[in-house]
Design a protein around this motif. Structure first.
Motif, PDB file in Angstrom:
ATOM      1  N   THR A  94     -24.242  -4.569 -10.013  1.00 55.01           N
ATOM      2  CA  THR A  94     -23.324  -5.701 -10.008  1.00 55.01           C
ATOM      3  C   THR A  94     -23.909  -6.874 -10.794  1.00 55.01           C
ATOM      4  OG1 THR A  94     -24.268  -6.595  -7.970  1.00 55.01           O
ATOM      5  CG2 THR A  94     -22.416  -5.056  -7.745  1.00 55.01           C
ATOM      6  N   MET A  95     -23.088  -7.902 -10.972  1.00 56.17           N
ATOM      7  CA  MET A  95     -23.500  -9.070 -11.734  1.00 56.17           C
ATOM      8  C   MET A  95     -24.430  -9.995 -10.950  1.00 56.17           C
ATOM      9  SD  MET A  95     -22.199  -8.845 -14.748  1.00 56.17           S
ATOM     10  CE  MET A  95     -21.115  -7.611 -15.473  1.00 56.17           C
ATOM     11  N   ASP A  96     -24.500  -9.826  -9.627  1.00 56.70           N
ATOM     12  CA  ASP A  96     -25.385 -10.695  -8.851  1.00 56.70           C
ATOM     13  C   ASP A  96     -26.438  -9.936  -8.053  1.00 56.70           C
ATOM     14  OD1 ASP A  96     -23.752  -9.603  -6.916  1.00 56.70           O
ATOM     15  OD2 ASP A  96     -23.199 -11.515  -5.979  1.00 56.70           O
ATOM     16  N   GLY A  97     -26.501  -8.619  -8.221  1.00 52.44           N
ATOM     17  CA  GLY A  97     -27.531  -7.843  -7.535  1.00 52.44           C
ATOM     18  C   GLY A  97     -27.233  -7.552  -6.081  1.00 52.44           C
ATOM     19  N   SER A  98     -26.043  -7.908  -5.597  1.00 49.36           N
ATOM     20  CA  SER A  98     -25.645  -7.628  -4.219  1.00 49.36           C
ATOM     21  C   SER A  98     -24.452  -6.676  -4.218  1.00 49.36           C
ATOM     22  CB  SER A  98     -25.288  -8.926  -3.487  1.00 49.36           C
ATOM     23  OG  SER A  98     -26.439  -9.727  -3.295  1.00 49.36           O
ATOM     24  N   PRO A  99     -24.299  -5.872  -3.168  1.00 48.98           N
ATOM     25  CA  PRO A  99     -23.253  -4.847  -3.153  1.00 48.98           C
ATOM     26  C   PRO A  99     -21.865  -5.406  -2.876  1.00 48.98           C
ATOM     27  CG  PRO A  99     -24.507  -4.790  -1.122  1.00 48.98           C
ATOM     28  CD  PRO A  99     -25.189  -5.787  -1.999  1.00 48.98           C
ATOM     29  N   ILE A 100     -20.878  -4.506  -2.941  1.00 46.45           N
ATOM     30  CA  ILE A 100     -19.481  -4.845  -2.659  1.00 46.45           C
ATOM     31  C   ILE A 100     -18.969  -3.911  -1.568  1.00 46.45           C
ATOM     32  CG2 ILE A 100     -17.140  -5.018  -3.597  1.00 46.45           C
ATOM     33  CD1 ILE A 100     -18.446  -5.292  -6.393  1.00 46.45           C
ATOM     34  N   ILE A 101     -18.594  -4.470  -0.431  1.00 48.43           N
ATOM     35  CA  ILE A 101     -17.855  -3.742   0.616  1.00 48.43           C
ATOM     36  C   ILE A 101     -16.624  -4.589   0.883  1.00 48.43           C
ATOM     37  CG2 ILE A 101     -17.838  -2.892   2.989  1.00 48.43           C
ATOM     38  CD1 ILE A 101     -20.814  -2.475   2.813  1.00 48.43           C
ATOM     39  N   SER A 102     -15.481  -4.145   0.366  1.00 50.75           N
ATOM     40  CA  SER A 102     -14.361  -5.072   0.286  1.00 50.75           C
ATOM     41  C   SER A 102     -13.037  -4.348   0.112  1.00 50.75           C
ATOM     42  CB  SER A 102     -14.583  -6.018  -0.907  1.00 50.75           C
ATOM     43  OG  SER A 102     -13.503  -6.885  -1.122  1.00 50.75           O
ATOM     44  N   ARG A 103     -11.950  -5.015   0.517  1.00 49.25           N
ATOM     45  CA  ARG A 103     -10.631  -4.582   0.113  1.00 49.25           C
ATOM     46  C   ARG A 103     -10.449  -4.911  -1.364  1.00 49.25           C
ATOM     47  NH1 ARG A 103      -6.907  -7.236   4.760  1.00 49.25           N
ATOM     48  NH2 ARG A 103      -8.440  -8.905   4.465  1.00 49.25           N
ATOM     49  N   LEU A 104      -9.667  -4.091  -2.056  1.00 44.68           N
ATOM     50  CA  LEU A 104      -9.406  -4.296  -3.470  1.00 44.68           C
ATOM     51  C   LEU A 104      -7.997  -4.845  -3.657  1.00 44.68           C
ATOM     52  CD1 LEU A 104     -11.121  -1.111  -4.981  1.00 44.68           C
ATOM     53  CD2 LEU A 104     -12.033  -3.426  -4.722  1.00 44.68           C
ATOM     54  N   VAL A 121      -5.291  -3.760  -4.748  1.00 38.70           N
ATOM     55  CA  VAL A 121      -4.199  -2.860  -4.380  1.00 38.70           C
ATOM     56  C   VAL A 121      -4.243  -2.633  -2.873  1.00 38.70           C
ATOM     57  CG1 VAL A 121      -3.208  -0.552  -4.684  1.00 38.70           C
ATOM     58  CG2 VAL A 121      -4.262  -1.730  -6.632  1.00 38.70           C
ATOM     59  N   ASP A 122      -3.147  -2.879  -2.181  1.00 40.29           N
ATOM     60  CA  ASP A 122      -3.120  -2.697  -0.728  1.00 40.29           C
ATOM     61  C   ASP A 122      -3.490  -1.257  -0.357  1.00 40.29           C
ATOM     62  OD1 ASP A 122      -2.383  -5.286  -0.281  1.00 40.29           O
ATOM     63  OD2 ASP A 122      -0.260  -4.869   0.058  1.00 40.29           O
ATOM     64  N   GLY A 123      -4.293  -1.124   0.695  1.00 40.58           N
ATOM     65  CA  GLY A 123      -4.697   0.198   1.155  1.00 40.58           C
ATOM     66  C   GLY A 123      -5.876   0.782   0.406  1.00 40.58           C
ATOM     67  N   LEU A 124      -6.455   0.017  -0.528  1.00 38.54           N
ATOM     68  CA  LEU A 124      -7.594   0.500  -1.318  1.00 38.54           C
ATOM     69  C   LEU A 124      -8.812  -0.356  -0.998  1.00 38.54           C
ATOM     70  CD1 LEU A 124      -8.264   2.611  -3.539  1.00 38.54           C
ATOM     71  CD2 LEU A 124      -7.795   0.837  -5.235  1.00 38.54           C
ATOM     72  N   VAL A 125      -9.899   0.273  -0.565  1.00 41.03           N
ATOM     73  CA  VAL A 125     -11.142  -0.428  -0.265  1.00 41.03           C
ATOM     74  C   VAL A 125     -12.278   0.243  -1.025  1.00 41.03           C
ATOM     75  CG1 VAL A 125     -10.323  -1.056   2.041  1.00 41.03           C
ATOM     76  CG2 VAL A 125     -11.724   0.981   1.756  1.00 41.03           C
ATOM     77  N   MET A 126     -13.406  -0.460  -1.131  1.00 41.18           N
ATOM     78  CA  MET A 126     -14.539   0.143  -1.839  1.00 41.18           C
ATOM     79  C   MET A 126     -15.853  -0.162  -1.154  1.00 41.18           C
ATOM     80  SD  MET A 126     -15.567  -1.989  -5.280  1.00 41.18           S
ATOM     81  CE  MET A 126     -17.079  -1.004  -5.419  1.00 41.18           C
ATOM     82  N   ASN A 127     -16.774   0.723  -1.384  1.00 37.71           N
ATOM     83  CA  ASN A 127     -18.161   0.596  -0.962  1.00 37.71           C
ATOM     84  C   ASN A 127     -18.971   0.939  -2.209  1.00 37.71           C
ATOM     85  OD1 ASN A 127     -20.730   1.953  -0.405  1.00 37.71           O
ATOM     86  ND2 ASN A 127     -20.250   1.834   1.760  1.00 37.71           N
ATOM     87  N   GLY A 128     -19.628  -0.061  -2.803  1.00 43.93           N
ATOM     88  CA  GLY A 128     -20.345   0.222  -4.044  1.00 43.93           C
ATOM     89  C   GLY A 128     -21.125  -0.984  -4.532  1.00 43.93           C
ATOM     90  N   GLY A 129     -21.584  -0.907  -5.782  1.00 43.24           N
ATOM     91  CA  GLY A 129     -22.365  -1.982  -6.370  1.00 43.24           C
ATOM     92  C   GLY A 129     -23.735  -2.138  -5.731  1.00 43.24           C
ATOM     93  N   TRP A 130     -24.377  -1.007  -5.382  1.00 48.21           N
ATOM     94  CA  TRP A 130     -25.594  -1.073  -4.572  1.00 48.21           C
ATOM     95  C   TRP A 130     -26.855  -1.381  -5.361  1.00 48.21           C
ATOM     96  CZ3 TRP A 130     -25.236  -1.824   0.305  1.00 48.21           C
ATOM     97  CH2 TRP A 130     -24.084  -1.421   0.975  1.00 48.21           C
ATOM     98  N   CYS A 131     -26.781  -1.366  -6.679  1.00 44.27           N
ATOM     99  CA  CYS A 131     -27.977  -1.614  -7.480  1.00 44.27           C
ATOM    100  C   CYS A 131     -29.091  -0.671  -7.024  1.00 44.27           C
ATOM    101  CB  CYS A 131     -28.381  -3.086  -7.408  1.00 44.27           C
ATOM    102  SG  CYS A 131     -27.069  -4.204  -7.972  1.00 44.27           S
ATOM    103  N   TYR A 132     -30.291  -1.198  -6.701  1.00 44.10           N
ATOM    104  CA  TYR A 132     -31.391  -0.334  -6.264  1.00 44.10           C
ATOM    105  C   TYR A 132     -31.333  -0.002  -4.771  1.00 44.10           C
ATOM    106  CZ  TYR A 132     -33.853  -1.407 -10.668  1.00 44.10           C
ATOM    107  OH  TYR A 132     -34.211  -1.530 -11.980  1.00 44.10           O
ATOM    108  N   MET A 141     -20.041  -9.904   0.971  1.00 41.05           N
ATOM    109  CA  MET A 141     -19.992  -8.812  -0.004  1.00 41.05           C
ATOM    110  C   MET A 141     -18.590  -8.563  -0.543  1.00 41.05           C
ATOM    111  SD  MET A 141     -22.563  -6.030   1.761  1.00 41.05           S
ATOM    112  CE  MET A 141     -24.255  -6.443   2.196  1.00 41.05           C
ATOM    113  N   ASP A 142     -17.668  -9.491  -0.340  1.00 41.79           N
ATOM    114  CA  ASP A 142     -16.298  -9.286  -0.801  1.00 41.79           C
ATOM    115  C   ASP A 142     -16.205  -9.399  -2.318  1.00 41.79           C
ATOM    116  OD1 ASP A 142     -16.881 -12.093  -0.429  1.00 41.79           O
ATOM    117  OD2 ASP A 142     -14.766 -12.481  -0.855  1.00 41.79           O
ATOM    118  N   LEU A 143     -15.232  -8.718  -2.892  1.00 41.38           N
ATOM    119  CA  LEU A 143     -15.039  -8.732  -4.344  1.00 41.38           C
ATOM    120  C   LEU A 143     -14.648 -10.110  -4.855  1.00 41.38           C
ATOM    121  CD1 LEU A 143     -14.861  -7.104  -7.009  1.00 41.38           C
ATOM    122  CD2 LEU A 143     -12.465  -6.615  -6.420  1.00 41.38           C
ATOM    123  N   ALA A 144     -13.915 -10.877  -4.056  1.00 40.09           N
ATOM    124  CA  ALA A 144     -13.405 -12.178  -4.501  1.00 40.09           C
ATOM    125  C   ALA A 144     -14.514 -13.164  -4.826  1.00 40.09           C
ATOM    126  CB  ALA A 144     -12.479 -12.758  -3.434  1.00 40.09           C
TER     127      ALA A 144
END
Length: 436
Positions: free
Chosen positions: A361-371, A373-384, A413-416
């Motif tokens: 990710t751009m800040d070195g922290s992960p993303i656990i967030s709704r996206l 699109v309704d009903g779409l979530v993600m777990n990612g951006g874990w870097c190391y 950790m939200d995408l926003a």
């Protein structure tokens, strides 16, 4: 197709599955007496059904952990985990197996220490030997400035309840006799240690979570690649796969270095770049290193596996790639740093090298967030930090899916945050994914 929510999806009957039963020393003896002919599959090889309440894309550590906690802690069992290949061949089986909570920001320290606490009870919960070894993680420092920075980090850790102790040169030499304290280029002044850090058997983590999820009724569908994300009226309705369309009330992306690629199928551009991270293992030797050792004058980390091989890694490759291999310059840098820290390593032969695709990710922290699109979530951006975060990442993602809101440990950790200027720049290096 009519619009559906997760609650609208009616579970269809899963095929009957014979439980593997509890693992124990008595069970092992009983199976041995029968010539080991009565063991059952650890998880059911499921066929895709037409619809699920939740579909998780990605059968790696985070995807399987999310499914496990959804079924066993949040009561949602109408779940499918779909994986384009066999379980365990992605990043969950391509890492250096380190667990720790030695971070800088209080938010991330709390999150990773929660993960460390889950690791500590994981084998009992899963009834599976994940070979959790809390041997301690040691970080060397080489300048006064580094010592001050590490002292600040240690104090931040202690303030939120994590453990960290300082080691002087004598204590460090006693702990690691082979270390070169007075090497000409990078003399070592001391170190900090997290005693609760250590290593875990990576593929056993995937197998344990897969077994636990399957026993709870989750369908684990291997060799099923996602080719599209279907939407209607601004809401996800399911996924297109190489084995047909699968409807879903909620779709979760847990695909690590392929997060950007899969999110693009839903028309979403993520602030993530993909880079290769290499790891290496040497020939087996007698017990040599009892801890996980990190090199403060570079980016190098090493531990000794239960088989005797030295397992180590370093920086990511700076260029963007989806290749599961690395470049020669990183291999040379890692070897040079290892020999500077532990000169005896120069006598070893490297047996294997591999790479994982990292979601930086751009800040070195992960993303656990709704996206968006309704009903779409993600777990990612874990870097190391992907492997060490598997239990906490899975649990908090399951919480997000079950309750529709972030777990208290992952509100940052939200995408926003990227659009709103609330980035959590963990290492303080700015918006450069390759620098994190």
């Amino acid at each position: 197709m009519t619009e559906k929510t997760a609650q609208d999806v009616t579970p269809s009957a899963a095929p009957a599955f014979k439980s593997t039963g509890r693992y124990s020393a008595l069970r092992l003896l009983r199976e041995a007496l029968s010539g080991h002919r009565n063991w059952t599959r650890a998880w059911r090889k499921a066929e895709p059904r037409s619809e699920y309440e939740v579909v998780i894309i990605g059968g790696g550590g985070h995807g399987l952990a999310t499914a496990y906690y959804l079924a066993n802690h949040f009561g949602i069992t109408n779940v499918a985990v779909i994986e384009k290949g066999p379980i365990g061949l992605g990043n969950v089986g391509r890492n250096t197996t380190i667990i720790r909570s030695t971070y800088y920001t209080p938010e991330n320290i709390r999150f990773y220490d929660f993960s460390l606490k889950l690791w500590e009870g994981l084998e009992q919960e899963l009834n599976f030997n994940a070979m959790v070894s809390q041997r301690g993680c040691v970080y060397t420092y080489h300048t006064d400035g580094q010592r001050d920075a590490m002292t600040c980090r240690a104090n931040d850790m202690r303030l939120v309840g994590a453990d960290c102790v300082e080691l002087d040169r004598a204590a460090l030499k006693s702990l690691i006799p082979a270390i070169a304290l007075d090497n000409g280029r990078f003399p070592i002044m001391g170190a900090f240690m997290q005693p609760r850090g250590g290593t875990v058997r990576h593929d056993a983590v995937a197998w344990g979570y897969a077994r636990g999820a399957s026993e709870a009724g989750v369908d684990i569908i291997e060799h099923c690649e996602v080719t599209g994300v279907r939407q209607q009226g601004g809401r996800v309705t399911g996924v297109e796969t190489t084995r047909g369309f699968i409807g879903a009330g909620t779709v979760c992306l847990a695909v690590a270095g392929h997060s950007s690629h899969v999110a693009a199928m839903a028309g979403i551009r993520l602030p993530i770049e993909s880079h290769a991270l290499q790891a290496f293992v040497s020939e087996a030797i007698k017990p040599f290193l009892d801890v996980v050792l990190m090199f403060g004058a570079g980016h190098y980390y090493v531990s000794q596996s239960d088989k005797g091989g030295m397992v180590f890694g370093g920086n990511i490759d700076r260029h963007n790639t989806y290749a599961q291999r690395g470049t020669q310059w990183v291999a040379q840098e890692v070897a040079a740093e290892g020999v500077a820290l532990l000169p005896a390593l120069a006598n070893l032969r490297i047996l294997r090298q591999w790479g994982g695709v990292m979601d930086m990710t751009m800040d070195g922290s992960p993303i656990i967030s709704r996206l968006p699109v309704d009903g779409l979530v993600m777990n990612g951006g874990w870097c190391y930090g992907g492997f060490k975060a598997i239990p906490a990442g899975g649990y908090t993602t399951a919480h997000l899916i079950a309750h529709g809101e972030s777990h208290p440990l992952t509100t940052h950790m939200d995408l926003a945050r990227f659009a709103e200027g609330r980035t959590v720049d963990e290492p303080g290096t700015g918006p450069f994914p390759w620098a994190h």
